[in-house]
Design a protein around this motif. Structure first.
Motif, PDB file in Angstrom:
ATOM      1  N   LYS A 357      -9.725   4.704  -3.513  1.00 19.36           N
ATOM      2  CA  LYS A 357      -8.276   4.911  -3.630  1.00 19.36           C
ATOM      3  C   LYS A 357      -7.799   6.138  -2.842  1.00 19.36           C
ATOM      4  N   ASN A 358      -8.646   7.187  -2.794  1.00 19.61           N
ATOM      5  CA  ASN A 358      -8.253   8.390  -2.070  1.00 19.61           C
ATOM      6  C   ASN A 358      -8.069   8.116  -0.585  1.00 19.61           C
ATOM      7  N   LEU A 359      -9.020   7.386  -0.005  1.00 15.01           N
ATOM      8  CA  LEU A 359      -8.908   7.062   1.418  1.00 15.01           C
ATOM      9  C   LEU A 359      -7.802   6.050   1.678  1.00 15.01           C
ATOM     10  N   GLN A 360      -7.518   5.200   0.705  1.00 16.91           N
ATOM     11  CA  GLN A 360      -6.425   4.251   0.862  1.00 16.91           C
ATOM     12  C   GLN A 360      -5.102   4.991   1.059  1.00 16.91           C
ATOM     13  N   VAL A 361      -4.917   6.086   0.314  1.00 13.88           N
ATOM     14  CA  VAL A 361      -3.689   6.880   0.439  1.00 13.88           C
ATOM     15  C   VAL A 361      -3.589   7.477   1.842  1.00 13.88           C
ATOM     16  N   LYS A 362      -4.701   8.010   2.355  1.00 15.80           N
ATOM     17  CA  LYS A 362      -4.687   8.644   3.672  1.00 15.80           C
ATOM     18  C   LYS A 362      -4.502   7.611   4.777  1.00 15.80           C
ATOM     19  N   LEU A 363      -5.081   6.428   4.586  1.00 16.26           N
ATOM     20  CA  LEU A 363      -4.885   5.367   5.563  1.00 16.26           C
ATOM     21  C   LEU A 363      -3.431   4.904   5.569  1.00 16.26           C
ATOM     22  N   ARG A 365      -0.883   6.733   5.046  1.00 12.09           N
ATOM     23  CA  ARG A 365      -0.113   7.735   5.798  1.00 12.09           C
ATOM     24  C   ARG A 365      -0.207   7.461   7.299  1.00 12.09           C
ATOM     25  N   VAL A 366      -1.383   7.087   7.766  1.00 11.11           N
ATOM     26  CA  VAL A 366      -1.540   6.773   9.186  1.00 11.11           C
ATOM     27  C   VAL A 366      -0.702   5.555   9.554  1.00 11.11           C
ATOM     28  N   LEU A 367      -0.698   4.562   8.663  1.00  8.30           N
ATOM     29  CA  LEU A 367       0.077   3.348   8.924  1.00  8.30           C
ATOM     30  C   LEU A 367       1.573   3.635   8.966  1.00  8.30           C
ATOM     31  N   GLN A 368       2.035   4.484   8.076  1.00  8.14           N
ATOM     32  CA  GLN A 368       3.475   4.725   7.955  1.00  8.14           C
ATOM     33  C   GLN A 368       3.979   5.763   8.949  1.00  8.14           C
ATOM     34  N   GLN A 369       3.236   6.865   9.102  1.00  3.47           N
ATOM     35  CA  GLN A 369       3.738   7.988   9.878  1.00  3.47           C
ATOM     36  C   GLN A 369       2.963   8.244  11.174  1.00  3.47           C
ATOM     37  N   ASP A 394     -11.399 -10.651  -2.130  1.00  2.00           N
ATOM     38  CA  ASP A 394     -10.118 -11.158  -2.613  1.00  2.00           C
ATOM     39  C   ASP A 394      -9.203  -9.956  -2.874  1.00  2.00           C
ATOM     40  N   LEU A 395      -8.442  -9.571  -1.860  1.00  2.00           N
ATOM     41  CA  LEU A 395      -7.599  -8.380  -1.988  1.00  2.00           C
ATOM     42  C   LEU A 395      -6.496  -8.580  -3.021  1.00  2.00           C
ATOM     43  N   GLU A 396      -5.997  -9.812  -3.145  1.00  2.00           N
ATOM     44  CA  GLU A 396      -4.942 -10.063  -4.136  1.00  2.00           C
ATOM     45  C   GLU A 396      -5.441  -9.777  -5.551  1.00  2.00           C
ATOM     46  N   ALA A 397      -6.678 -10.200  -5.823  1.00  2.00           N
ATOM     47  CA  ALA A 397      -7.258  -9.916  -7.143  1.00  2.00           C
ATOM     48  C   ALA A 397      -7.476  -8.424  -7.325  1.00  2.00           C
ATOM     49  N   MET A 398      -7.890  -7.739  -6.244  1.00  2.00           N
ATOM     50  CA  MET A 398      -8.099  -6.288  -6.317  1.00  2.00           C
ATOM     51  C   MET A 398      -6.779  -5.563  -6.566  1.00  2.00           C
ATOM     52  N   VAL A 399      -5.698  -6.062  -5.988  1.00  2.00           N
ATOM     53  CA  VAL A 399      -4.382  -5.466  -6.234  1.00  2.00           C
ATOM     54  C   VAL A 399      -4.005  -5.628  -7.701  1.00  2.00           C
ATOM     55  N   ARG A 400      -4.239  -6.831  -8.249  1.00  2.00           N
ATOM     56  CA  ARG A 400      -3.922  -7.056  -9.665  1.00  2.00           C
ATOM     57  C   ARG A 400      -4.773  -6.179 -10.576  1.00  2.00           C
ATOM     58  N   GLU A 401      -6.010  -5.939 -10.186  1.00  3.15           N
ATOM     59  CA  GLU A 401      -6.916  -5.116 -11.002  1.00  3.15           C
ATOM     60  C   GLU A 401      -6.656  -3.617 -10.813  1.00  3.15           C
ATOM     61  N   GLY A 402      -5.889  -3.259  -9.784  1.00  8.00           N
ATOM     62  CA  GLY A 402      -5.577  -1.850  -9.537  1.00  8.00           C
ATOM     63  C   GLY A 402      -6.599  -1.121  -8.697  1.00  8.00           C
ATOM     64  N   THR A 403      -7.546  -1.845  -8.086  1.00  2.00           N
ATOM     65  CA  THR A 403      -8.551  -1.196  -7.250  1.00  2.00           C
ATOM     66  C   THR A 403      -8.133  -1.135  -5.778  1.00  2.00           C
ATOM     67  N   PHE A 404      -7.051  -1.813  -5.431  1.00  2.00           N
ATOM     68  CA  PHE A 404      -6.540  -1.753  -4.064  1.00  2.00           C
ATOM     69  C   PHE A 404      -5.024  -1.593  -4.132  1.00  2.00           C
ATOM     70  N   ASP A 406      -1.204  -1.805  -3.639  1.00  2.00           N
ATOM     71  CA  ASP A 406      -0.365  -2.913  -3.179  1.00  2.00           C
ATOM     72  C   ASP A 406       0.421  -2.538  -1.932  1.00  2.00           C
ATOM     73  N   ASP A 407       0.868  -1.243  -1.812  1.00  2.00           N
ATOM     74  CA  ASP A 407       1.631  -0.851  -0.623  1.00  2.00           C
ATOM     75  C   ASP A 407       0.760  -0.879   0.624  1.00  2.00           C
ATOM     76  N   LEU A 408      -0.522  -0.519   0.500  1.00  2.00           N
ATOM     77  CA  LEU A 408      -1.433  -0.609   1.642  1.00  2.00           C
ATOM     78  C   LEU A 408      -1.695  -2.068   2.001  1.00  2.00           C
ATOM     79  N   TYR A 409      -1.849  -2.905   0.980  1.00  5.93           N
ATOM     80  CA  TYR A 409      -2.090  -4.331   1.208  1.00  5.93           C
ATOM     81  C   TYR A 409      -0.947  -4.939   2.019  1.00  5.93           C
ATOM     82  N   TYR A 410       0.292  -4.650   1.633  1.00  3.93           N
ATOM     83  CA  TYR A 410       1.434  -5.240   2.342  1.00  3.93           C
ATOM     84  C   TYR A 410       1.577  -4.681   3.758  1.00  3.93           C
ATOM     85  N   ARG A 411       1.173  -3.405   3.947  1.00  5.00           N
ATOM     86  CA  ARG A 411       1.223  -2.820   5.286  1.00  5.00           C
ATOM     87  C   ARG A 411       0.198  -3.465   6.224  1.00  5.00           C
ATOM     88  N   LEU A 412      -0.967  -3.792   5.678  1.00  4.92           N
ATOM     89  CA  LEU A 412      -2.020  -4.395   6.488  1.00  4.92           C
ATOM     90  C   LEU A 412      -1.790  -5.880   6.731  1.00  4.92           C
TER      91      LEU A 412
END
Length: 558
Positions: A357-363, A365-369, A394-404, A406-412
């Motif tokens: 999750k920590n690296l997801q936040v930093k990634l 930032r790269v996607l957005q800014q 299955d990223l959709e399942a990971m989003v529902r479980e909170g391990t991925f 959702d904002d990063l998923y939609y950006r990718l």
């Protein structure tokens, strides 16, 4: 043997510039006439040859002072006597040639001083001269430029008052030079200084400090490091470079599903949107990502690959974003991250679902800014990078479980590309088999004509859990071990034949009751197919791997 005589200077001005010029002129005449060398010294100085006007003036001889003239060898005795007589005279010149010679020497000396001044003012290093008392007596323009000051702010100042703990004061006190002293200024510049003592007659008469602004050098070194890192990486990638027309040539297949995938990938290449490639392991996600890059407008930029699942989480941040020297134990130098290396190109993030999750936040930032910070760094790095991600999870399942996130998923997931597994496009298997036979036989220097129809049928009916990668590995294994020029069914691994037999048994089980061993064989074959190993199959069946191995050998599945 040294012959030396004392001479007392009677001229009221002592040995000043004009007198010194006359002495040099007379010394040259005497040395030439008697084929010798003449030396002079004062009561406070070491002897020196009498051919330097500046050295004579530096003796600082006044009226009534004594000097000592000497020469080595018998030839110089008369020269010494005549020079002493000349030094004790009134230094009157009567002949025009004598006057012209002295004027010429004075003119040459003035030119030399002017040239020296021009040299000092044109060099890029800063020069500062301090006298014995600590007063700054001279600075050149480069010194003022480096320290960002005017002459009025420096010349005449006393270093003991302004910088008592500085290098110049330390050298004035000790007489010992300080070389390579580095100082970091508040404005961000870095200065290296060499401070040397000036000795006159064995006593310290001041210091000269030579400084250089190495900020620009450090910047150039950083640029060189960046270019070297890119060159090192791109050198490894050089053989993989492809022309746009060949971008998707490595993705082999002519089935409808493959045509649809390549059509979508070609459209994705024409845009700058992020791409998310989905598919099982071995379906060719990296091949499609590489094709998109080389078919896009970024084809001249780098294509950087990162397997997020193959790098430990603790190191992945440094791998992606780089780190500064000293950021952590073992960081002995600055390292550029993959995002920096991919600037103006494409970065392929395989197994994106493995990011914490920590690296997801930093990634994100790269996607957005389009910016990030190196590990341990304070400078914000801006990049122009296109991101292509891939996963078999299955990223959709990971989003529902909170391990991925959702904002990063939609950006990718701007342009999703789903690659079909090999079992869903069996019509492409003959093309792939032919391609791999040609490729691998050439690499192994073997002449393989092809494959028998029954062996091809087995390839067509096997479910290929490892997809194209597994197919390539099987063909490589067969070609490496075979002694003939034709691949036959007997050469294929037993698990391929066992999987087919197990599925044939399953098709009969709906209407026919079979012996227990047939069902057990089918169960073991299915477990090996899905688990890909004895340990994996054992976990699925919840029995020991030794039992799975024994059953597999019993039924000829290995």
């Amino acid at each position: 043997m040294i012959f030396e005589r004392e001479a007392v200077i009677h001229d009221e001005g002592g040995i000043h510039a004009r007198v010194a010029a006359m002495i040099v002129q007379r010394a040259q005449e005497l040395c030439e006439r008697y084929d010798c060398h003449l030396y002079i010294r004062s009561e406070r100085s070491e002897r020196c040859e009498m051919h330097s006007l500046m050295k004579l003036v530096a003796l600082k001889v006044a009226q009534g002072d004594s000097v000592f003239v000497s020469s080595e060898g018998d030839n110089g005795r008369q020269a010494v006597i005549e020079m002493v007589r000349f030094l004790e005279s009134d230094f009157i010149m009567n002949e025009a040639s004598e006057i012209h010679g002295v004027d010429k020497l004075l003119h040459e000396n003035a030119l030399m001083q002017e040239r020296l001044q021009m040299i000092l003012e044109s060099v890029q290093d800063g020069i500062c001269v301090v006298d014995r008392s600590g007063e700054v007596t001279y600075v050149n323009p480069s010194y003022l430029r480096i320290v960002h000051k005017t002459p009025e702010m420096v010349v005449g100042q006393n270093v003991f008052e302004k910088a008592a703990d500085g290098n110049r004061c330390a050298v004035l006190r000790s007489g010992i030079a300080r070389i390579g002293s580095i100082r970091h200024k508040k404005d961000g510049t870095t200065i290296v200084a060499n401070v040397n003592p000036i000795f006159v007659d064995g006593e310290i008469a001041g210091v000269v400090s030579v400084i250089k602004d190495i900020t620009e050098i450090q910047t150039l070194m950083e640029r060189l490091s960046q270019v070297s890192a890119k060159a090192e990486y791109l050198e490894q990638e050089l053989l993989r470079t492809k022309k746009t027309a060949q971008a998707f040539a490595n993705y082999i297949g002519k089935s409808g599903k493959v045509v649809d995938v390549l059509a979508l990938a070609s459209k994705a290449a024409d845009s700058s949107a992020n791409v998310l490639i989905r598919g099982e392991s071995g379906t060719g996600k990296e091949v499609i990502a590489e094709g998109i890059h080389y078919a896009s407008g970024r084809r001249r930029g780098p294509f950087i690959r990162v397997n997020c699942g193959a790098i430990p989480g603790a190191l992945l941040e440094s791998e992606l974003f780089g780190h500064e020297k000293g950021a952590f134990t073992g960081a002995v130098r600055r390292k550029l991250g993959k995002f920096e290396l991919a600037n103006h190109g494409t970065i392929f993030l395989d197994e994106i679902g493995e990011l914490d999750k920590n690296l997801q936040v930093k990634l994100l930032r790269v996607l957005q800014q389009k910016e990030f910070d190196r590990v341990g760094g304070e400078e914000t790095i801006h990049v122009d990078v296109r991101i292509i991600a891939a996963t078999n999870r299955d990223l959709e399942a990971m989003v529902r479980e909170g391990t991925f996130r959702d904002d990063l998923y939609y950006r990718l997931n701007v342009i999703p590309i789903i690659l079909p597994p090999l079992r869903d496009r069996p019509d492409d298997i003959p093309l792939l088999v032919e391609h791999f036979i040609e490729k691998i036989s050439k690499e192994n220097k073997k002449d393989v004509r092809g494959i028998t129809p029954d062996a091809m049928q087995m390839f067509m009916h096997y479910r290929w859990p490892g997809n194209v990668r597994e197919l390539e590995n099987v063909i490589e294994r067969v070609i490496t071990l075979m002694d003939t020029d034709l691949i036959t069914a007997a050469m294929l691994p037993s698990y391929i034949k066992g999987d087919i037999a197990g599925r044939e048994v399953q098709s009969l089980a709906d209407d026919t009751v079979l012996p227990w061993e047939e069902y057990e064989k089918q169960i073991i074959a299915n477990a090996l197919r899905q688990g890909t190993s004895f340990n994996g199959a054992a976990k699925l069946l919840r029995i020991s791997h030794k039992t799975v191995a024994a059953k597999a050998r019993k039924y000829g599945l290995v």
